[in-house]
Motif scaffolding. Structure first.
Motif, short mmCIF file in Angstrom:
data_model
loop_
_atom_site.label_atom_id
_atom_site.label_comp_id
_atom_site.label_asym_id
_atom_site.label_seq_id
_atom_site.Cartn_x
_atom_site.Cartn_y
_atom_site.Cartn_z
N VAL A 5 -29.61 -22.38 -8.69
CA VAL A 5 -30.18 -23.72 -8.74
C VAL A 5 -31.39 -23.73 -9.67
CG1 VAL A 5 -31.39 -25.48 -7.37
CG2 VAL A 5 -29.42 -24.26 -6.39
N ALA A 6 -31.48 -24.75 -10.53
CA ALA A 6 -32.65 -24.94 -11.39
C ALA A 6 -32.73 -26.40 -11.80
CB ALA A 6 -32.58 -24.05 -12.63
N ASP A 7 -33.95 -26.92 -11.95
CA ASP A 7 -34.17 -28.30 -12.39
C ASP A 7 -33.42 -29.31 -11.53
OD1 ASP A 7 -35.92 -27.82 -14.57
OD2 ASP A 7 -34.22 -27.16 -15.76
N GLY A 8 -33.29 -29.02 -10.23
CA GLY A 8 -32.66 -29.95 -9.31
C GLY A 8 -31.14 -29.94 -9.35
N LEU A 9 -30.55 -29.06 -10.15
CA LEU A 9 -29.10 -29.01 -10.30
C LEU A 9 -28.54 -27.65 -9.92
CD1 LEU A 9 -28.75 -30.72 -13.79
CD2 LEU A 9 -28.42 -31.80 -11.56
N ILE A 10 -27.27 -27.63 -9.55
CA ILE A 10 -26.53 -26.38 -9.44
C ILE A 10 -26.16 -25.98 -10.87
CG2 ILE A 10 -24.43 -25.28 -8.58
CD1 ILE A 10 -24.46 -27.44 -6.32
N VAL A 11 -26.60 -24.82 -11.29
CA VAL A 11 -26.37 -24.42 -12.68
C VAL A 11 -25.29 -23.36 -12.81
CG1 VAL A 11 -28.65 -25.08 -13.49
CG2 VAL A 11 -28.30 -22.77 -12.57
N LEU B 28 -21.81 -27.52 14.60
CA LEU B 28 -22.45 -27.37 13.29
C LEU B 28 -23.88 -27.90 13.27
CD1 LEU B 28 -21.92 -26.46 10.30
CD2 LEU B 28 -21.36 -28.85 9.82
N PRO B 29 -24.17 -29.07 13.87
CA PRO B 29 -25.56 -29.55 13.83
C PRO B 29 -26.56 -28.56 14.43
CG PRO B 29 -24.08 -31.30 14.53
CD PRO B 29 -23.27 -30.05 14.52
N ASP B 30 -26.13 -27.81 15.45
CA ASP B 30 -27.03 -26.86 16.11
C ASP B 30 -27.22 -25.59 15.28
OD1 ASP B 30 -27.27 -28.54 18.33
OD2 ASP B 30 -25.47 -27.70 19.25
N ARG B 31 -26.35 -25.38 14.29
CA ARG B 31 -26.46 -24.18 13.45
C ARG B 31 -27.21 -24.45 12.15
NH1 ARG B 31 -20.84 -24.17 14.18
NH2 ARG B 31 -20.43 -23.94 11.95
N LEU B 32 -27.64 -25.68 11.95
CA LEU B 32 -28.29 -26.03 10.69
C LEU B 32 -29.63 -25.31 10.55
CD1 LEU B 32 -28.15 -29.49 9.08
CD2 LEU B 32 -30.32 -28.27 9.10
N VAL B 33 -29.84 -24.71 9.38
CA VAL B 33 -31.03 -23.91 9.12
C VAL B 33 -31.95 -24.57 8.10
CG1 VAL B 33 -31.84 -21.71 8.13
CG2 VAL B 33 -29.90 -21.74 9.72
N ALA B 34 -31.38 -25.10 7.01
CA ALA B 34 -32.21 -25.64 5.93
C ALA B 34 -31.42 -26.70 5.17
CB ALA B 34 -32.65 -24.53 4.98
N VAL B 35 -32.17 -27.66 4.62
CA VAL B 35 -31.58 -28.72 3.81
C VAL B 35 -32.33 -28.77 2.48
CG1 VAL B 35 -31.06 -31.20 3.65
CG2 VAL B 35 -31.05 -30.04 5.90
N LEU B 36 -31.58 -28.73 1.38
CA LEU B 36 -32.16 -28.89 0.05
C LEU B 36 -31.64 -30.18 -0.54
CD1 LEU B 36 -31.86 -25.64 0.53
CD2 LEU B 36 -32.41 -25.52 -1.90
N GLN B 37 -32.53 -30.94 -1.15
CA GLN B 37 -32.16 -32.17 -1.84
C GLN B 37 -32.67 -32.06 -3.26
OE1 GLN B 37 -34.19 -35.86 -0.72
NE2 GLN B 37 -32.21 -36.91 -0.60
N ALA B 38 -31.75 -32.14 -4.22
CA ALA B 38 -32.10 -31.94 -5.64
C ALA B 38 -32.88 -30.64 -5.83
CB ALA B 38 -32.88 -33.13 -6.18
N GLY B 39 -32.44 -29.60 -5.11
CA GLY B 39 -33.03 -28.28 -5.27
C GLY B 39 -34.31 -28.04 -4.53
N ARG B 40 -34.82 -29.04 -3.83
CA ARG B 40 -36.10 -28.92 -3.13
C ARG B 40 -35.86 -28.83 -1.63
NH1 ARG B 40 -39.96 -32.55 -1.06
NH2 ARG B 40 -38.60 -34.32 -1.59
N LEU B 41 -36.52 -27.88 -0.98
CA LEU B 41 -36.40 -27.73 0.47
C LEU B 41 -37.04 -28.94 1.13
CD1 LEU B 41 -35.54 -25.80 2.78
CD2 LEU B 41 -37.90 -24.97 2.78
N VAL B 42 -36.25 -29.70 1.92
CA VAL B 42 -36.75 -30.92 2.55
C VAL B 42 -36.70 -30.86 4.07
CG1 VAL B 42 -36.30 -32.44 0.60
CG2 VAL B 42 -34.47 -32.03 2.26
N ALA B 43 -36.05 -29.85 4.62
CA ALA B 43 -36.00 -29.70 6.07
C ALA B 43 -35.65 -28.26 6.41
CB ALA B 43 -34.98 -30.65 6.69
N GLY B 44 -36.20 -27.75 7.50
CA GLY B 44 -35.92 -26.40 7.94
C GLY B 44 -36.57 -25.34 7.07
N ARG B 45 -36.05 -24.12 7.17
CA ARG B 45 -36.55 -22.99 6.39
C ARG B 45 -35.39 -22.19 5.86
NH1 ARG B 45 -41.94 -20.66 8.20
NH2 ARG B 45 -42.93 -22.28 9.47
#
Length: 392
Positions: free
Chosen positions: A27-33, A369-386
């Motif tokens: 990931v770079a510049d908000g995109l999957i590269v 699945l909702p209980d297994r969620l660890v982290a959320v990235l939006q446009a390459g930026r961590l927005v929830a979890g770790r």
């Protein structure tokens, strides 16, 4: 040049139809590269023992709804309700939903606030208001002689009530002028109301033709709120892009949907708030549509259901006959296609936005699945979890 982050060795569900596979994602510049193996980066996060999925797309939310008690809504200041919506948006994003379509209530200003980063939440498409006939699903008139609307009516959000082709055309144009990304039309009553009202069709063929014609002229689609078999049949014949709910679809309408490529957004979770009998009827309707090849995209109806519980809809879809992989596709690539965003999101592929969800133990099964969620990235930026290596 931005740092290159490599998410290494996760079991990737990429949304393309391929089986999950252990891969690296750069990931770079908000995109999957880049997607592959043995990738190098400026920073590497080890995802062994984890799953990696595209950010989820919820095609039916109501972020402005924080209670179904209309009396409570009427006695709460609009500014407070807007601030409640920002909480709803944060919860939705933290649930792994990075893109959503608001099906009534949110206006263009809230969409812009999200796009500009003023508030945190999924990128949003908005219907603004639902076109409804007098006495129809969107008309909150009471026998006492006044209305108790679910949403505020203001310059950027008309009430949506229109009758006859001329009024419907005018209201459709008002909604387009207000910035709607999609037109929504009610062709039945509410699932929460009397069953007879729910099953009765609303709007006529000439009125629905105007909605679809105005949407097409503006390059937009039409989503049709429908519990009624008769209403769904008219909406599909008119050329709507998606049927929302679809709890009483008959076989002729299902066949027409499959032939025309009309989408179904089932919102199965919401049926459980009505009755067990209605929920089973709804599952059967969706099951028959799925068997016939109707395209299905995930919609949680959050607002009716709990904000942040969006991904519970995935397990509900499997109860209606979709496989776990089909349910994941309904919540990712299918949703992106329905919203016209497949070129930029919905799959884990080079060139797509880096909207990604990390889960423990892999992407399957969708139950839990909702209980297994660890982290959320939006446009390459961590927005929830770790991310795993950042956990304490």
């Amino acid at each position: 040049m931005a740092d290159r982050l490599v998410l290494r060795g996760g079991l990737v569900f990429d949304g393309t139809g391929a089986e999950p596979a252990v891969l690296d994602v750069a990931v770079a510049d908000g995109l999957i590269v880049e997607v592959g193996t043995d990738l190098a980066g400026d920073r590497t996060v080890e995802l062994a023992g984890h799953g990696l999925l595209p950010g989820f797309v919820d095609c039916h939310v109501h972020v402005m709804v924080s209670t179904l008690d209309l009396a409570a809504t009427a006695t709460t200041a609009p500014s407070y309700r807007l601030l409640q919506a920002t909480r709803n948006l944060r919860r939705t994003l933290a649930a792994g939903v990075t893109t959503a379509r608001d099906a009534d209530g949110a206006d263009a200003g809230l969409r812009q606030a999200l796009a500009d980063g003023l508030v945190a939440g999924p990128r949003l498409q908005v219907a603004i208001a639902m076109l409804s006939q007098t006495g129809g699903r969107g008309d909150h008139w009471l026998p006492a002689g006044f209305a108790l609307p679910a949403f505020d009516v203001h310059a950027g959000r008309p009430d949506g009530i229109a009758d006859g082709p001329d009024e419907v055309r005018r209201m459709a144009r008002r909604l387009i002028r207000a910035g709607a990304d999609v037109l929504k039309v009610a062709v039945s009553g509410s699932a929460l109301g009397p069953a007879g009202n729910r099953s009765r069709g609303q709007y006529r063929a000439d009125e629905l033709a105007e909605v679809v014609a105005e949407a097409r002229a503006a390059g937009l689609g039409v989503m049709a709120h429908s519990h009624s078999a008769a209403g769904a049949a008219l909406a599909v014949a008119a050329g709507v892009r998606s049927i929302e709910h679809g709890s009483e679809l008959d076989q002729a309408t299902i066949a027409s949907m499959a032939e025309r490529g009309t989408w179904l957004v089932p919102t199965l979770q919401a049926s459980r708030t009505v009755s067990a009998e209605f929920a089973e009827q709804h599952r059967d309707s969706v099951r028959r549509a799925h068997r016939a090849g109707v395209r299905i995209a995930m919609g949680s109806d959050s607002g009716v259901t709990l904000h942040g519980a969006n991904l519970a809809e995935l397990a509900a879809l499997t109860e209606a006959g979709l496989s776990d992989l089909q349910a994941l596709a309904a919540g990712t690539s299918a949703g992106a296609e329905l919203l016209g965003l497949a070129a930029e999101l919905g799959t884990v592929e080079a060139g797509k936005r880096a909207d990604l969800v990390v889960v423990r133990d892999g992407p399957l099964p969708v139950a839990g699945l909702p209980d297994r969620l660890v982290a959320v990235l939006q446009a390459g930026r961590l927005v929830a979890g770790r991310l795993p290596q950042d956990a304490p």
